[in-house]
Design a protein around this motif. Sequence first.
Motif, PDB file in Angstrom:
ATOM      1  N   ARG A 301       9.017 -41.293  80.686  1.00  0.00           N
ATOM      2  CA  ARG A 301       9.420 -42.621  80.207  1.00  0.00           C
ATOM      3  C   ARG A 301      10.941 -42.764  80.186  1.00  0.00           C
ATOM      4  NH1 ARG A 301       4.618 -41.244  78.308  1.00  0.00           N
ATOM      5  NH2 ARG A 301       3.098 -42.815  77.644  1.00  0.00           N
ATOM      6  N   LYS A 302      11.623 -41.811  80.843  1.00  0.00           N
ATOM      7  CA  LYS A 302      13.090 -41.816  80.987  1.00  0.00           C
ATOM      8  C   LYS A 302      13.821 -41.651  79.648  1.00  0.00           C
ATOM      9  CE  LYS A 302      13.116 -44.385  85.331  1.00  0.00           C
ATOM     10  NZ  LYS A 302      13.300 -43.138  86.112  1.00  0.00           N
ATOM     11  N   ILE A 303      13.203 -40.876  78.768  1.00  0.00           N
ATOM     12  CA  ILE A 303      13.837 -40.481  77.510  1.00  0.00           C
ATOM     13  C   ILE A 303      13.909 -38.952  77.513  1.00  0.00           C
ATOM     14  CG2 ILE A 303      13.735 -40.511  74.995  1.00  0.00           C
ATOM     15  CD1 ILE A 303      14.119 -43.279  76.120  1.00  0.00           C
ATOM     16  N   HIS A 304      15.102 -38.416  77.563  1.00  0.00           N
ATOM     17  CA  HIS A 304      15.277 -36.970  77.686  1.00  0.00           C
ATOM     18  C   HIS A 304      15.719 -36.373  76.356  1.00  0.00           C
ATOM     19  CE1 HIS A 304      14.775 -37.580  81.940  1.00  0.00           C
ATOM     20  NE2 HIS A 304      15.773 -38.460  81.944  1.00  0.00           N
ATOM     21  N   VAL A 305      14.895 -35.498  75.809  1.00  0.00           N
ATOM     22  CA  VAL A 305      15.201 -34.818  74.536  1.00  0.00           C
ATOM     23  C   VAL A 305      15.177 -33.318  74.792  1.00  0.00           C
ATOM     24  CG1 VAL A 305      14.246 -36.717  73.186  1.00  0.00           C
ATOM     25  CG2 VAL A 305      12.800 -34.742  73.753  1.00  0.00           C
ATOM     26  N   ARG A 306      15.668 -32.539  73.829  1.00  0.00           N
ATOM     27  CA  ARG A 306      15.783 -31.088  74.019  1.00  0.00           C
ATOM     28  C   ARG A 306      14.576 -30.378  73.421  1.00  0.00           C
ATOM     29  NH1 ARG A 306      20.242 -27.601  74.758  1.00  0.00           N
ATOM     30  NH2 ARG A 306      19.378 -25.551  75.266  1.00  0.00           N
ATOM     31  N   ASP A 307      13.936 -29.561  74.246  1.00  0.00           N
ATOM     32  CA  ASP A 307      12.828 -28.731  73.790  1.00  0.00           C
ATOM     33  C   ASP A 307      13.413 -27.482  73.129  1.00  0.00           C
ATOM     34  OD1 ASP A 307      10.629 -27.128  73.410  1.00  0.00           O
ATOM     35  OD2 ASP A 307       9.846 -27.341  75.452  1.00  0.00           O
ATOM     36  N   ARG A 308      13.239 -27.355  71.815  1.00  0.00           N
ATOM     37  CA  ARG A 308      13.736 -26.187  71.087  1.00  0.00           C
ATOM     38  C   ARG A 308      12.617 -25.210  70.730  1.00  0.00           C
ATOM     39  NH1 ARG A 308      19.009 -24.831  70.692  1.00  0.00           N
ATOM     40  NH2 ARG A 308      18.042 -23.360  69.235  1.00  0.00           N
ATOM     41  N   SER A 309      11.415 -25.448  71.273  1.00  0.00           N
ATOM     42  CA  SER A 309      10.258 -24.664  70.852  1.00  0.00           C
ATOM     43  C   SER A 309      10.268 -23.235  71.372  1.00  0.00           C
ATOM     44  CB  SER A 309       8.968 -25.358  71.302  1.00  0.00           C
ATOM     45  OG  SER A 309       8.879 -25.405  72.720  1.00  0.00           O
ATOM     46  N   LYS A 310      11.067 -22.965  72.418  1.00  0.00           N
ATOM     47  CA  LYS A 310      11.104 -21.599  72.953  1.00  0.00           C
ATOM     48  C   LYS A 310      11.905 -20.652  72.058  1.00  0.00           C
ATOM     49  CE  LYS A 310      10.546 -23.061  77.764  1.00  0.00           C
ATOM     50  NZ  LYS A 310      10.379 -24.489  77.443  1.00  0.00           N
ATOM     51  N   ASP A 311      12.729 -21.197  71.197  1.00  0.00           N
ATOM     52  CA  ASP A 311      13.470 -20.385  70.238  1.00  0.00           C
ATOM     53  C   ASP A 311      12.515 -20.009  69.109  1.00  0.00           C
ATOM     54  OD1 ASP A 311      15.090 -19.386  68.176  1.00  0.00           O
ATOM     55  OD2 ASP A 311      16.740 -20.741  68.636  1.00  0.00           O
ATOM     56  N   PRO A 312      12.291 -18.720  68.857  1.00  0.00           N
ATOM     57  CA  PRO A 312      11.333 -18.332  67.808  1.00  0.00           C
ATOM     58  C   PRO A 312      11.730 -18.800  66.418  1.00  0.00           C
ATOM     59  CG  PRO A 312      12.569 -16.420  68.622  1.00  0.00           C
ATOM     60  CD  PRO A 312      12.859 -17.552  69.554  1.00  0.00           C
ATOM     61  N   VAL A 313      12.976 -19.207  66.242  1.00  0.00           N
ATOM     62  CA  VAL A 313      13.410 -19.701  64.930  1.00  0.00           C
ATOM     63  C   VAL A 313      13.028 -21.164  64.741  1.00  0.00           C
ATOM     64  CG1 VAL A 313      15.392 -19.894  63.358  1.00  0.00           C
ATOM     65  CG2 VAL A 313      15.325 -18.066  65.035  1.00  0.00           C
ATOM     66  N   THR A 314      12.805 -21.891  65.849  1.00  0.00           N
ATOM     67  CA  THR A 314      12.461 -23.316  65.762  1.00  0.00           C
ATOM     68  C   THR A 314      11.194 -23.614  66.557  1.00  0.00           C
ATOM     69  OG1 THR A 314      13.996 -23.743  67.617  1.00  0.00           O
ATOM     70  CG2 THR A 314      14.829 -24.085  65.371  1.00  0.00           C
ATOM     71  N   PRO A 315      10.078 -22.972  66.243  1.00  0.00           N
ATOM     72  CA  PRO A 315       8.849 -23.201  67.005  1.00  0.00           C
ATOM     73  C   PRO A 315       8.340 -24.628  66.838  1.00  0.00           C
ATOM     74  CG  PRO A 315       8.378 -21.990  64.991  1.00  0.00           C
ATOM     75  CD  PRO A 315       9.872 -22.063  65.103  1.00  0.00           C
ATOM     76  N   GLY A 316       7.828 -25.169  67.941  1.00  0.00           N
ATOM     77  CA  GLY A 316       7.226 -26.495  67.879  1.00  0.00           C
ATOM     78  C   GLY A 316       8.208 -27.625  67.669  1.00  0.00           C
ATOM     79  N   CYS A 317       9.498 -27.376  67.880  1.00  0.00           N
ATOM     80  CA  CYS A 317      10.515 -28.381  67.561  1.00  0.00           C
ATOM     81  C   CYS A 317      11.175 -28.979  68.797  1.00  0.00           C
ATOM     82  CB  CYS A 317      11.607 -27.777  66.675  1.00  0.00           C
ATOM     83  SG  CYS A 317      11.053 -27.370  65.009  1.00  0.00           S
ATOM     84  N   ILE A 318      11.607 -30.222  68.652  1.00  0.00           N
ATOM     85  CA  ILE A 318      12.477 -30.865  69.621  1.00  0.00           C
ATOM     86  C   ILE A 318      13.712 -31.362  68.880  1.00  0.00           C
ATOM     87  CG2 ILE A 318      10.556 -31.583  71.103  1.00  0.00           C
ATOM     88  CD1 ILE A 318      10.925 -34.449  70.006  1.00  0.00           C
ATOM     89  N   ARG A 319      14.787 -31.572  69.631  1.00  0.00           N
ATOM     90  CA  ARG A 319      16.017 -32.118  69.047  1.00  0.00           C
ATOM     91  C   ARG A 319      16.330 -33.424  69.759  1.00  0.00           C
ATOM     92  NH1 ARG A 319      20.834 -28.772  70.687  1.00  0.00           N
ATOM     93  NH2 ARG A 319      20.727 -30.252  72.414  1.00  0.00           N
ATOM     94  N   ILE A 320      16.569 -34.465  68.973  1.00  0.00           N
ATOM     95  CA  ILE A 320      16.815 -35.801  69.519  1.00  0.00           C
ATOM     96  C   ILE A 320      18.227 -36.233  69.145  1.00  0.00           C
ATOM     97  CG2 ILE A 320      16.016 -38.181  69.607  1.00  0.00           C
ATOM     98  CD1 ILE A 320      13.312 -37.197  68.491  1.00  0.00           C
TER      99      ILE A 320
END
Length: 344
Positions: A301-320
Amino acid sequence: MVIQGYPNPGDGLRLHLNENTGGCSARVLEAIRRVRPSEVSTYPSYRDAVITTARHFDLDPDWVLLTNGLDEGILMAAVGHIARRRIHDAENIIPLPAFDPYPNSTAAVGATAIPIPPGPEFAFPTGAVVAAITPRTRMIFLNTPNNPTGQLIPMADLARIGEAAPKAVVLVDEAYIEFGGASFLPELPRFRNVLVGRTFSKAYGLAGLRVGVVIGHPDALDPVRAVTLPFNINAVALAALDAALGDVEFLPRYAAEVRESRERLYAACRRLGLHYWPSAANYVLVRVGEAAPLVAALAARKIHVRDRSKDPVTPGCIRITAGIVAHTEAAIEALESVLAMRER
């Protein structure tokens, strides 16, 4: 093919790298247009830029070192205080979650990273940081507001760590401090072992030009200055910096948009049942569960956010990124659409 840098996500709203979504000041563009051919063909002089920057922060120019983005300042601090001194058993304390240049710079100079996990809800682990200090500690990286959580480190805790590590260099990274919280700069004269890092990439919208600054007492700054290359910032960036600092209306106006965008993101998260962390920066960390499909759906949908879920300290998280309110509203609309599809 391996290409340097961060992959370009393509067209759309760039809400994944904490950039200024409104761009830079119009005065910056005017200043760039006025750059003369001779300024491009000759090596730059930094005197005026250093004096202007020092005046902006109310500092002695001897306490100021301009760098090619704050990233260079972080790396040069490690080179100047560890590699240049040929310290082979150095340890660098890195509270988590952490900005990538901290472990990267640590590895680059052959030091050992000492990661410190956060407390509940990303509370800053002051006691654990102090307890980790040993005679081998050479650097401590403190990020306030933290990237990616947006959490501030209390001023008293910064001072406590600075006092507890007199033989180490404490680097206080304030890349996002213009968006919330108080700067450590007024406290800096008390500490000969503390460096404060600032950037003009975020609040001033100069990310594409790469201008940062490392600030500190000459005892801490001179080793960094000694290893920083002599022509590290180009003439166009210097002209842009002068114009950016001269536009005193730009920053308050954009910071107000960021504050409103954060509030709208908070409200959307509450409405959608998503856990988030109140932020003092220009982004919000949100727990969404399975992050990768959601990030891909938003990108479609042309909205780019950061996937932070690969960091074990921030599982399941995105940063907007929280920037211009209209951009934030577009992101919220896309997020609502994606989550509605996921629930079917």
